[in-house]
Design a protein around this motif. Structure first.
Motif, mmCIF file in Angstrom:
data_model
loop_
_atom_site.group_PDB
_atom_site.id
_atom_site.type_symbol
_atom_site.label_atom_id
_atom_site.label_comp_id
_atom_site.label_asym_id
_atom_site.label_seq_id
_atom_site.Cartn_x
_atom_site.Cartn_y
_atom_site.Cartn_z
ATOM 1 N N SER A 352 33.683 12.174 14.348
ATOM 2 C CA SER A 352 34.373 12.303 15.621
ATOM 3 C C SER A 352 33.620 13.271 16.523
ATOM 4 O O SER A 352 32.955 14.194 16.049
ATOM 5 N N ALA A 353 33.738 13.018 17.796
ATOM 6 C CA ALA A 353 33.103 13.879 18.790
ATOM 7 C C ALA A 353 34.199 14.524 19.617
ATOM 8 O O ALA A 353 35.172 13.868 19.984
ATOM 9 N N HIS A 354 34.036 15.825 19.852
ATOM 10 C CA HIS A 354 35.060 16.558 20.594
ATOM 11 C C HIS A 354 34.416 17.284 21.760
ATOM 12 O O HIS A 354 33.654 18.223 21.565
ATOM 13 N N GLY A 355 34.717 16.834 22.960
ATOM 14 C CA GLY A 355 34.229 17.494 24.171
ATOM 15 C C GLY A 355 32.715 17.646 24.209
ATOM 16 O O GLY A 355 32.177 18.684 24.576
ATOM 17 N N LEU A 356 32.022 16.569 23.820
ATOM 18 C CA LEU A 356 30.554 16.621 23.713
ATOM 19 C C LEU A 356 29.914 16.694 25.103
ATOM 20 O O LEU A 356 30.235 15.906 25.992
ATOM 21 N N ASP A 374 31.633 15.768 28.479
ATOM 22 C CA ASP A 374 32.979 15.866 27.912
ATOM 23 C C ASP A 374 33.433 14.556 27.249
ATOM 24 O O ASP A 374 34.397 13.933 27.669
ATOM 25 N N HIS A 376 34.892 12.479 24.088
ATOM 26 C CA HIS A 376 35.692 12.527 22.856
ATOM 27 C C HIS A 376 35.768 11.122 22.278
ATOM 28 O O HIS A 376 36.079 10.192 23.015
ATOM 29 N N ALA A 378 36.358 8.834 18.192
ATOM 30 C CA ALA A 378 36.414 8.865 16.736
ATOM 31 C C ALA A 378 35.912 7.542 16.181
ATOM 32 O O ALA A 378 36.235 6.476 16.701
ATOM 33 N N GLY A 411 30.631 21.370 22.776
ATOM 34 C CA GLY A 411 31.407 20.406 22.016
ATOM 35 C C GLY A 411 31.058 20.401 20.541
ATOM 36 O O GLY A 411 30.163 21.125 20.099
ATOM 37 N N ARG A 412 31.805 19.605 19.797
ATOM 38 C CA ARG A 412 31.613 19.569 18.353
ATOM 39 C C ARG A 412 31.470 18.133 17.872
ATOM 40 O O ARG A 412 32.051 17.211 18.425
ATOM 41 N N ASP A 419 31.955 20.165 10.220
ATOM 42 C CA ASP A 419 31.364 20.335 11.549
ATOM 43 C C ASP A 419 29.842 20.320 11.411
ATOM 44 O O ASP A 419 29.259 21.199 10.778
ATOM 45 N N THR A 421 27.715 20.052 14.102
ATOM 46 C CA THR A 421 27.108 20.266 15.415
ATOM 47 C C THR A 421 25.870 21.146 15.350
ATOM 48 O O THR A 421 24.900 20.929 16.047
#
Lengths: 604, 316, 307
Positions: A352-356, A374, A376, A378, A411-412, A419, A421
């Motif tokens: 998943s990508a969060h606020g990339l 930004d 997001h 999955a 982002g993560r 994680d 990243t």
């Protein structure tokens, strides 16, 4: 029976709707098109054309026997895969064949003159004045050091249709007719200051400036984004209707041909295979090859079940072939050993990508540009996440972020609960074993110096997996999985076709049993029939191995074939995402709708 | 033209000059053997006593630490002082200034000939449509590159001076004396220009925009001279500094062959007597010429290539 | 001589969209048999001549006895300044020494000096270019700045400065010529490394989990080596010219040792009476440089893009 006769016959049989329509269109403009001959003599009649190239090993026959006609005001599309001779035919009509090409027979009758036997000097008087050409790639087809206006005016000056001053004014007028906004300003600019779509309009202006009777459009939109593609094709159609020009449209895309042409000519290996009005070709193809092309064309697949649905219906019968893969020294770590079945839990998120965010500095400290903004999303286990967008939308940068080939600014990224990243060194390397990649261009992604066996083995060696013998066995096995003959092992990439190379690239990606494969435009460099095979292979492998895909493409029609979830990117942002069915049938964003509408093959 | 673009280029040019000075200093002053001991070892220096040697060392500042020597010399060079010749005790800059005109004559004429013949040959070779003639023309530049220019000069002397008596064999006098040295100098440069431009032309002629021009109905002359030449000349322009630099270096051999005086002869003599200050002055001078030519090209380039113009405007 | 980086482009394959590809045909063998080699050569008489010439010159350099039994130093005043004849194929010099023997024996010194020059230039240049292209960052900046500066000084002048500092003699001349070519070699090597480094298959290897040492050894080096070979052949030609020019000016081999450049220098005084004394060694140099350049062109993808 020659192609022309076949075509006429077909037309007689099927010529109810489209034939009538073309005729009525032609009639409606017969009045205002100057120099038009009698209605029954076609504008262009190619008869038994033969063109061959002289190359080192003797002549190569590119066009073996082509016959076709284009009437006034009619749009005729030649459709075929690369190497079928469609482009050679078009260039022969314009007298622009390569210097090593020889017209070996047949005739190209244009307004009663045989262009095949016209000398270069007289051909020059025809080119640009009576026959206009819209080239393939607008980004390289304009002289970079000359102003737009003078490049358009040149065609008028060359043919003595205007003096220098009038030509400039007429050039602006031609640009306006080609649909270029603010033509006065554009005329003073240089090509690099215009976008690709704008440059194609300039090239259209050049083609129509002298008001020719025939336009040859050689894949006029294949280098452009889909939304731009549609506007350009609309405009060519509009011009043809307005002025009564005939259009010879060369395309590899059956969908475009069906949308835009009054008649479609299907070519294969230098010959006309079938000819007819699009309605008939689409619904009742007579030749097996046409049927294959139809089946392969993703853009025409809207009414067909997707590859995913076909696979699901077929069940998992194909599995036995690859079961030997598990349980050997190459199997991945625990999660990979028990591949999640395609029907696994829907919330089983693999990555998943969060606020990339990815920012690139602009040269010389002039700030930054956000390639990914930004984002997001999955990716679920055993499923395919399709990422769609036009060039510059940030989809490939996103792929590189997921692959950890470049570092995220913010982002993560979470992979299997961890994680990743900022992962570095040995742990990053062991992550690479679980995430692999297949690139767009199979001509560039394989090391030209290594044999196919070595290429497939390469990741195994990198991770120190197995003995030499085991690795060889594994390579042979994988080749079988991607349906290539064992003889390919000893070959080098240069000896393989594009589709074969892409299979090798897939085999390499699968060698270490990854859980996720990032496919960056994996089929856009391939012909449609090969495209369909590769897509089928990818979907089949997913069913068998439970691997997840991130599938990146500019082609919505392709993504629709394979993706469970879809994300639409624009300007670095993910503007819409959701289940594929939802996004495709009920798009929420106007941009997504525009993309969907731009898929050719809808209009009939 | 944006002032910042110009300023940037000028700063870059000054940097290259400084670095060239430093490189020549490292080579000439830090490698074993200083100018004075060389002088002592030469025939004229046989009767020099060790005390005199030390005095000489002191005079040239060679007894001071290397870094001090470097800084003093750098300061001198900034003020236009290149030191004095070990042999003749003349100021180096005066020697260069005196020798320059003679070399400028042959180098100027040589450059003119090289550009004329080089571009002429390249354009002719890419324009003709007969395969055999094109092959014949294209085989000339590799030949020109391969011929040693000192031998070519001797060949010219043999034929035009001794056999035909058309030109004087030696000396600096008159216009006639300039012709053969200029031709000798021009040969490798003409060949280089022809090779580059012919290659650039044939690449350009395969560009899609050339097909666009053909599709307009433009004829061969128009396509070659209105569309291709300007695009093809752009990459060739970037080697202008190199070509002029090679003309300067070529004068060493050419002036020796034709027994002319000039920068080349000065170089040959200075190297022969290991006259280090003079050699350094000449190296820095060559770098100066190279830098000036490249500066000129950089400033002209945006006028010829609109793509660069925008980029350079973006810099400011 | 010329700016290598701009003369030097791995040949791009032209071809319209439809032109038949020689490579894309599935399973078609790309490497040909002896027959194909023969047709390839039959169409390139110049290349055959170049290879033939090199095959003649190389033994002359390392075993001159194979090509002549005459002593290059044996003077015979009776035969001085004799025109080429059956006895003296290239004539004799002012002391009656056989010019053919001197040219053959001169090959040794000339070519050995050239080989030293090429090795120095290529090795140092390759290492610098490799470091610059592979490390990037400040190392790249520093190396390429130095290279730019070296390129600002004409090669021959740089060699002359080095000879001034190192002293005269064939080996010093060779080293000086080699050092002068370091910059252009470094530039070519760096651009090659960058080209390969940015290629998709190198990224694929990275993504596939390969360590950077493995990427370098297995993917980058093998694919950059071809162009370096081309460069080596090209440098060989340029270096012969530079070495013989420095010898001609008198900074290399000292008389009576035969060397191609100094042979021409000694013939200078007899231009009017003995044309062969300059012409024969001059032709030899030109032919060798021409051959080296022709072979370099062949290595530069002519075989790959044949047809």
């Amino acid at each position: 029976m020659s192609g022309a006769e076949a075509g006429n016959g077909v037309e007689n049989r099927a010529g109810s709707t489209a034939g009538n329509r073309a005729e009525s269109r032609a009639e409606s403009r017969a009045g205002n098109s100057p120099g038009s001959g009698a209605g029954d003599e076609p504008l262009l009649r190619i008869r038994d054309l033969v063109v061959s190239y002289r190359v080192g090993g003797g002549p190569v026959h590119a066009v073996r026997s082509v016959s076709l006609t284009v009437r006034q005001g009619e749009t005729v599309a030649i459709v075929g895969e690369s190497g079928c001779g469609k482009s050679t035919t078009a260039h022969a009509v314009a007298g622009l064949q390569a210097s090593n090409a020889v017209i070996g027979g047949g005739e190209i009758l244009f307004g009663g003159t045989d262009l095949a036997r016209l000398g270069e000097r007289r051909m020059r008087a025809v080119r640009g004045r009576d026959i206009g050409l819209i080239p393939q790639d607008p980004t390289v087809s304009l002289n970079p050091v000359k102003r737009i206006g003078s490049q358009v005016a040149e065609v008028l000056i060359v043919h003595g249709l205007a003096n220098r001053r009038d030509a400039a004014a007429q050039a602006v007028e031609a640009l306006r007719r080609a649909g270029l906004p603010d033509p006065e300003t554009r005329a003073r600019q240089y090509p690099h200051e215009l976008s690709g779509g704008m440059r194609q309009r300039v090239l259209i202006a050049i083609a129509v400036a002298a008001r020719p009777r025939l336009i040859i459009a050689d894949e006029p939109t294949s280098a452009l984004d889909v939304t731009v593609q549609r506007h350009i094709l609309d405009h060519i159609e509009h011009l043809s209707r307005e002025t009564g020009m005939g259009v010879l449209l060369i395309t590899h895309d059956l969908g475009i041909a069906a949308d835009r042409a009054d008649r479609v000519v299907v070519m294969r290996e230098g010959r006309v295979v079938e000819e007819g009005v699009p309605e008939r070709l689409l619904t009742d193809p007579h030749e097996p090859y046409t049927r294959d092309l139809l089946a392969a064309a993703p853009s025409l697949a809207t009414e067909r079940p997707t590859l995913l649905a076909v696979r699901a219906a077929r069940g998992r019968a194909g599995r036995a072939r690859t079961t030997g893969v598990t349980g050997d020294p190459f199997a991945g770590r625990a999660p990979a050993e028990s591949p999640a079945p395609a029907s696994g839990r829907a919330d089983d998120v693999l990555m998943s990508a969060h606020g990339l965010v990815k920012e690139y500095p602009l040269p010389l400290g002039r700030g930054k540009t956000r390639a990914v903004d930004d984002v997001h999303f999955a990716i679920r286990r055993g499923r395919t996440y399709g990422l769609v967008g036009e060039s510059g939308s940030g989809k490939s940068t996103t792929a590189r972020l997921l692959l950890r080939l470049t570092d995220a600014t913010e982002g993560r990224i979470v992979f299997d609960g961890e994680d990743i990243t900022r992962l570095r060194g040995g742990r990053l390397r062991s992550l690479r074993r679980r995430i692999q990649v297949v690139y767009q261009n199979p001509y560039a992604s394989l090391n030209p110096r290594l044999s196919v066996e070595r290429i497939i083995e390469d990741p195994l060696v990198s991770f120190g997996l197995g003995t030499r013998r085991q690795r060889r066995r594994r390579a042979a096995e994988l080749l079988d999985v991607v349906a290539l003959p064992a003889a390919v092992l000893r070959r080098r990439p240069a000896e393989l076709s594009g589709g074969q190379r892409q299979r090798v690239a897939i085999a390499r990606a699968l060698a270490v049993n990854p859980e996720l494969v990032v496919c960056d435009e994996p089929v856009s460099a391939l012909d449609v029939s090969i495209q369909a095979q590769i897509l089928d292979l990818l979907v089949g492998l997913q069913t068998d191995l439970g691997v997840s895909y991130v599938f990146i493409s500019h082609d919505l029609a392709v993504v629709r074939q394979v993706a469970h979830q879809v994300g639409v990117m624009r300007g670095g942002r993910l503007i819409e995402q959701g289940d594929a069915d939802d996004v495709f049938s009920r798009p929420r964003q106007a941009y997504t709708r525009e993309l969907l509408d731009a898929i050719p093959g809808h209009r009939r | 033209m944006p002032a910042r673009y110009v300023a940037r280029r000028v700063v870059q040019a000054l940097f290259v000059l400084w670095a060239a000075f430093t490189v020549s200093f490292v080579i000439l002053y830090m490698l074993p053997g200083d100018p004075v001991s060389v002088l002592a070892g030469s025939d004229s220096g046989r009767d020099i006593t060790p005390e005199q040697l030390d005095a000489l060392r002191h005079e040239y500042g060679l007894d001071r630490p290397v870094i001090i020597q470097y800084l003093t010399r750098l300061a001198d060079v900034v003020h236009g002082e290149f030191g004095r010749s070990v042999q003749s005790h003349q100021p180096v800059q005066t020697m260069i200034a005196d020798a320059l005109p003679a070399t400028a004559q042959i180098a100027g004429l040589g450059l003119l000939l090289a550009v004329l013949f080089g571009t002429g040959l390249a354009l002719a070779a890419t324009y003709v449509s007969w395969g055999w003639l094109r092959q014949a023309l294209l085989s000339l530049p590799p030949l020109g590159v391969a011929i040693p220019s000192f031998w070519f000069g001797l060949l010219l002397l043999q034929v035009f001076s001794f056999r035909l008596g058309l030109f004087p064999a030696v000396g600096n006098e008159g216009l006639a004396g300039v012709v053969l040295p200029a031709v000798t100098l021009a040969l490798p440069s003409a060949a280089t220009i022809a090779q580059l431009l012919a290659k650039s032309m044939s690449t350009t002629l395969r560009e899609p925009y050339i097909e666009t021009a053909r599709a307009k109905g433009a004829g061969r002359p128009r396509i070659h001279f209105r569309h291709a030449v300007r695009n093809a000349a752009l990459p060739a322009l970037t080697v202008a500094g190199l070509v002029v630099g090679n003309l300067l270096a070529g004068s060493v051999v050419t002036e020796t062959v034709f027994s002319r005086t000039g920068l080349g002869r000065l170089t040959a003599l200075a190297v022969g007597t290991q006259d280090i200050p003079v050699v350094q002055g000449l190296v820095v001078f060559a770098a100066l010429v190279f830098v000036l030519i490249n500066l000129a090209v950089d400033l002209v380039y945006p006028l010829l290539d609109p793509r660069i113009a925008r980029r350079s405007a973006a810099v400011s | 001589m010329t700016d290598l980086t701009s003369v030097f482009h791995p040949g791009a394959e032209p071809g319209a969209a439809d032109e038949p590809h020689t490579t894309a045909v599935a399973g078609a063998p790309v490497r040909g048999g002896a027959r194909e080699v023969l047709t390839f050569l039959a169409r390139r008489p110049g290349l055959v001549a170049a290879v033939g010439w090199v095959a003649l010159v190389l033994p002359a350099a390392f075993a001159p006895g194979l090509l002549t039994s005459a002593d290059p130093l044996a003077a015979s005043p009776a035969d001085k300044l004799a025109a080429p004849s059956a006895l003296h194929p290239l004539g004799t010099d002012e002391l009656g020494r056989d010019l053919y023997a001197r040219v053959v024996h001169g090959a040794g010194l000339s070519l050995k000096a050239t080989v030293i020059a090429v090795l120095v230039g290529l090795l140092a240049g390759s290492v610098l270019g490799l470091l610059a292209g592979f490390l990037r960052g400040w190392a790249d900046d520093v190396i390429m700045r130095v290279v730019d500066v070296l390129l600002a000084i004409p090669g021959l002048l740089l060699s002359l400065a080095l000879v001034t500092a190192l002293g005269f003699g064939t080996v010093n001349v060779a080293v000086a010529v080699g050092v002068a070519s370091v910059a252009s070699c470094a530039r070519v090597m760096r651009s090659e490394v960058l080209r390969v480094r940015h290629s998709l298959y190198v990224e694929a290897a990275h993504a596939g989990g390969a360590r950077w040492t493995r990427v370098l050894v297995r993917h980058v080096l093998p694919n950059s080596s071809g162009p370096v070979l081309v460069l080596a052949a090209l440098e060989f030609g340029t270096s012969i010219l530079s070495v013989s020019a420095l010898s001609f000016l008198g900074y290399g081999a000292q008389p009576p040792t035969p060397e191609w450049g100094s042979l021409i220098a000694s013939g200078r005084d007899y231009l009017a009476v003995a044309w062969w004394m300059t012409t024969m060694p001059g032709l030899t140099i030109a032919a060798t440089v021409l051959a080296a350049n022709r072979i370099s062109r062949m290595l530069d993808g002519e075989w790959r893009h044949r047809g």
